[in-house]
Scaffold this active site. Sequence first.
Site, mmCIF file in Angstrom:
data_model
loop_
_atom_site.group_PDB
_atom_site.id
_atom_site.type_symbol
_atom_site.label_atom_id
_atom_site.label_comp_id
_atom_site.label_asym_id
_atom_site.label_seq_id
_atom_site.Cartn_x
_atom_site.Cartn_y
_atom_site.Cartn_z
ATOM 1 N N CYS A 104 -47.726 104.422 52.336
ATOM 2 C CA CYS A 104 -48.474 103.828 54.091
ATOM 3 C C CYS A 104 -49.541 103.058 53.630
ATOM 4 O O CYS A 104 -50.256 103.342 52.929
ATOM 5 C CB CYS A 104 -48.788 105.097 54.897
ATOM 6 S SG CYS A 104 -49.699 103.995 56.342
ATOM 7 N N MET A 318 -48.377 97.507 59.744
ATOM 8 C CA MET A 318 -48.346 98.420 58.706
ATOM 9 C C MET A 318 -48.701 97.542 57.002
ATOM 10 O O MET A 318 -48.492 96.430 56.634
ATOM 11 C CB MET A 318 -46.693 98.982 58.446
ATOM 12 C CG MET A 318 -45.989 99.556 59.174
ATOM 13 S SD MET A 318 -44.834 98.379 60.674
ATOM 14 C CE MET A 318 -43.243 97.826 59.156
#
Length: 396
Positions: A104, A318
């Site tokens: 992430c 993201m």
Amino acid sequence: MTHVAQIKIPATYMRGGTSKGVFFRLQDLPAVAQVPGAARDALLLRVIGSPDPYGKQIDGMGGATSSTSKTVILSKSAKPDHDVDYLFGQVSIDKAFVDWSGNCGNLSAAVGSFAISAGLVDAARLPHNGVAVVRIWQANISKTIIAHVPMSNGEVQETGDFELDGVTFPAAEVQLEFMNPAADEDGAGGSMFPTGNLVDDLDVPGFGSLKVTMINAGIPTIFVNAEAIGYTGTELQDAINGDAQALAKFETIRAHGALRMGLIKDVAEAANRQHTPKVAFVAKPAAYVSSSGKRVNAGDIDLLVRAMSMGKLHHAMMGTAAVAIGTAAAIPGTLVNLAAGGGLREAVRFGHPSGTLRVGAQAAQVDGEWSVTKAIMSRSARILMEGWVRVPGDAF
């Protein structure tokens, strides 16, 4: 009837970039969850509140979106020249599943801050005032991330005037360097372009043959032209996330792209690999109004990008997908590069649903193979709550 008591586990709830997650020190987890396996997954699922057939994660720390259904486990690094090992778990909302297949990028911005605050970084390496350089080993994808964390009076500085579209309030800027970001995913052989091509023809049921750029950088990502799938690139979440048929089509693209990239051996396996690869669609610059009501002018950006995460259109971008965007933009001939106008470039500013983001990448071609030494972007991070998270003692 005997009821099992709840246990409490030290934890910190943090925002990193445009995501939120529950952070743990490995040593603070119950012994059975300090190693990978079913017990660890079950514990994290219960912490977040999954699986939830209602899709709300009411009985846990999750926020019912891909951006807020996240967990992080950190420990002092066993790798030479690294400070901390960082393991990321993307928790499914409606399924009993934790995806460990990728990083992430947004929560990467919080890793350095948490590591310092949690005593995982050698105090001798931390300035009393200035910028701490935290060397992070990203254990999911075996990559190095360098976080530049501001320090004030011996503590992490979290407040500041750095603004990030998709985050309401300003905070201190954290610069991230993703070193050699081409991902070494299973089946990808470490190649940035797993098929060897900058653009491929991908056969997708319902679409026919689509032009795609498939890249392993930051996170495995499949880029497609917005126009080819009936979009403009200016869409916001409501235009897609309420359309079950559109979401199913994106999942079909993702599954067939994953197969072509060598990440799975059968399209059916994509259902158990929700976090990777990502699907994003790109377009040339155009004006639009972001989800906050701010107008983004065509002249303010190099291209438009919208990305899917865990089956939904992401509200911003993201961080790992931003690395993929910056990397692909730096390589002449990819769909991302062409949408940005083509040619050589070391940075792009792209428009996403919440506004804009700038990301840089340094690419070079050696013996016919493209490589990227690093991708750079700025995020921010902040501790939202710290203490203990509680779960029933028989939950794992």
